[in-house]
Motif scaffolding. Structure first.
Motif, short mmCIF file in Angstrom:
data_model
loop_
_atom_site.label_atom_id
_atom_site.label_comp_id
_atom_site.label_asym_id
_atom_site.label_seq_id
_atom_site.Cartn_x
_atom_site.Cartn_y
_atom_site.Cartn_z
N PRO A 17 -19.49 7.97 2.13
CA PRO A 17 -19.51 8.39 3.53
C PRO A 17 -19.52 7.22 4.51
N SER A 18 -20.11 6.08 4.12
CA SER A 18 -20.13 4.93 5.03
C SER A 18 -18.72 4.43 5.28
N THR A 19 -17.88 4.46 4.26
CA THR A 19 -16.47 4.11 4.46
C THR A 19 -15.80 5.15 5.35
N GLY A 20 -16.17 6.42 5.15
CA GLY A 20 -15.62 7.48 5.99
C GLY A 20 -15.96 7.28 7.45
N GLY B 134 -7.63 -1.16 3.44
CA GLY B 134 -7.78 -1.88 4.69
C GLY B 134 -7.12 -1.19 5.87
N LEU B 135 -5.97 -0.55 5.63
CA LEU B 135 -5.31 0.17 6.72
C LEU B 135 -6.23 1.22 7.31
N CYS B 136 -7.01 1.87 6.47
CA CYS B 136 -7.88 2.96 6.91
C CYS B 136 -9.05 2.48 7.74
N ALA C 288 -8.90 5.16 16.78
CA ALA C 288 -8.26 4.02 17.41
C ALA C 288 -6.75 4.06 17.21
N TYR C 289 -6.29 4.49 16.05
CA TYR C 289 -4.85 4.59 15.81
C TYR C 289 -4.21 5.64 16.72
N THR D 248 0.84 -1.18 0.00
CA THR D 248 0.00 0.00 0.00
C THR D 248 0.88 1.24 0.00
N ALA D 249 0.23 2.39 -0.10
CA ALA D 249 0.98 3.66 -0.06
C ALA D 249 1.26 4.10 1.36
N GLY D 250 0.88 3.29 2.36
CA GLY D 250 1.18 3.63 3.74
C GLY D 250 0.46 4.86 4.24
N MET D 251 -0.82 5.01 3.86
CA MET D 251 -1.61 6.16 4.28
C MET D 251 -2.89 5.69 4.96
N VAL D 252 -3.27 6.39 6.02
CA VAL D 252 -4.61 6.24 6.58
C VAL D 252 -5.31 7.57 6.41
#
Length: 355
Positions: free
Chosen positions: A68-71, A337-339, A80-81, A56-60
């Motif tokens: 918006p549901s993903t947001g 997935g990271l996000c 949490a992070y 991945t690009a290493g971004m959250v």
């Protein structure tokens, strides 16, 4: 990798939950289940975090245009992070870069304005800025090539493997057992999971296998509408003029994304289409790059890494449970997935223990 059993370790005879897949979603699920007192075993076909989580690009970030549901899930995950060390005892280095989406068509601006209230309602910080403001935030942007941009400060660089390691160690501290290099070969109707290292009977199966989730679900006679999608990341040559660290910047029309990566630029725009020569795809990438970011016009492009991601029909993650059996799943994150990993782990935990 902390929290991983050696391949010579014997599988236990049974578990309350068997998590299949040891990426960022699977280790989050294992942690949240174990912390809730669920006897949890995780099975990973390779090394922990060695699949999509490592490519991945290493971004959250929290802003997902049109979703918006993903947001909502990403906002929960970002919170949490920020509190990661308290829950996992593992420090998580996060560096804020911000996320910008460049609009080159008036319809894109109208679409943004139509959904902005819904984005803000779920906690996403995003606003419309002018082309000049976009160029101030990212000096590589040619303000004459864009009409406006969406700007969200809630975007951070993070090492995905740090998240995987943190969750894996915390899961084991709560009693979970994690087995690497243990591929699942068959799943029986009674939830007996077979591997080359032995078999384990589960009360519930949790599928978090990334691009292999459809295959794993098929072993359990569960149909997940997933299609693996390839993503290739590219590095530029070192730009001729030094540049300051820039926010992650996406072109709304093409999906081209760029961000700083040490002294180079890391970029992505999917992968060659079916039947498209790689050189033709690279030409399309270079064309958008030169139009939007003139300082990068003609710059050399080189393969950084590539990998497959699990994608759902509408690019929105599928998290749920089969209606007639204890088969839970979290898949279709399309590289994001990271996000969403912390919230996804919480949702899987709640699905399993509420009944």
């Amino acid at each position: 990798m902390p929290g991983a059993e050696k391949t010579s370790s014997a599988l236990p005879a049974r578990a309350d939950a068997v998590v299949i897949g040891g990426g960022v979603i699977g280790t989050s699920a294992a942690y949240h289940l174990a912390a809730a007192g669920v006897n949890t075993v995780l099975l990973e076909r390779g090394g922990l975090g060695g699949g999509a989580s490592a490519h991945t690009a290493g971004m959250v970030r929290t802003y997902f245009p049109g979703a918006p549901s993903t947001g909502r899930r990403a906002v929960r995950s970002l919170n949490a992070y920020h509190d990661f060390a308290r829950h996992t005892a593992a420090p998580l280095a996060m560096r804020r870069l911000g996320f910008m989406v460049l609009f080159t068509d008036a319809r894109q601006i109208a679409d943004f304005e139509a959904e902005q209230q819904a984005q803000r309602a779920v906690g996403v910080e995003v606003c419309l800025i002018s082309a000049r403001e976009a160029a101030e935030l990212n000096p590589l942007v040619d303000e004459r090539a864009v009409l406006a941009a969406a700007w969200s400060p809630q975007a951070y660089h993070v090492d995905g493997l740090d998240i995987v390691r943190g969750y894996a160690a915390a899961a084991r501290n709560h009693g979970a057992r994690l087995f690497t290099h243990t591929p699942v070969t068959r799943i029986e109707d009674d939830h007996t999971v077979h591997t080359p290292q032995g078999s384990i009977k589960a009360d519930a199966i949790v599928c978090t296998a990334g691009p292999w989730s459809g295959e794993v679900a098929g072993m359990a006679s569960v149909d997940l509408p997933l299609a693996p999608r390839t993503m290739e990341m590219l590095f530029t040559d070192v730009p001729p003029s030094p540049h300051r660290e820039i926010p992650m910047t996406m072109h709304a029309a093409s999906g081209l994304r760029i961000r700083s990566w040490k002294d180079r630029i890391l970029l992505a725009m999917g992968a060659p289409k079916e039947g498209e020569a790689r050189e033709a795809w690279l030409g399309r990438v270079a064309g958008h790059l030169g139009t939007l970011f003139p300082a990068l016009d003609g710059i050399g492009l080189h393969r950084a890494w590539s990998g497959d991601f699990d994608a759902s029909p509408d690019n929105t993650a599928l998290i749920g449970e089969h209606p007639t059996r204890r088969f839970l799943y979290a898949a279709g994150f399309t590289g994001a997935g990271l996000c969403q990993a912390p919230a996804a782990g919480e949702e899987l935990r709640d699905l399993l223990i509420v009944k």
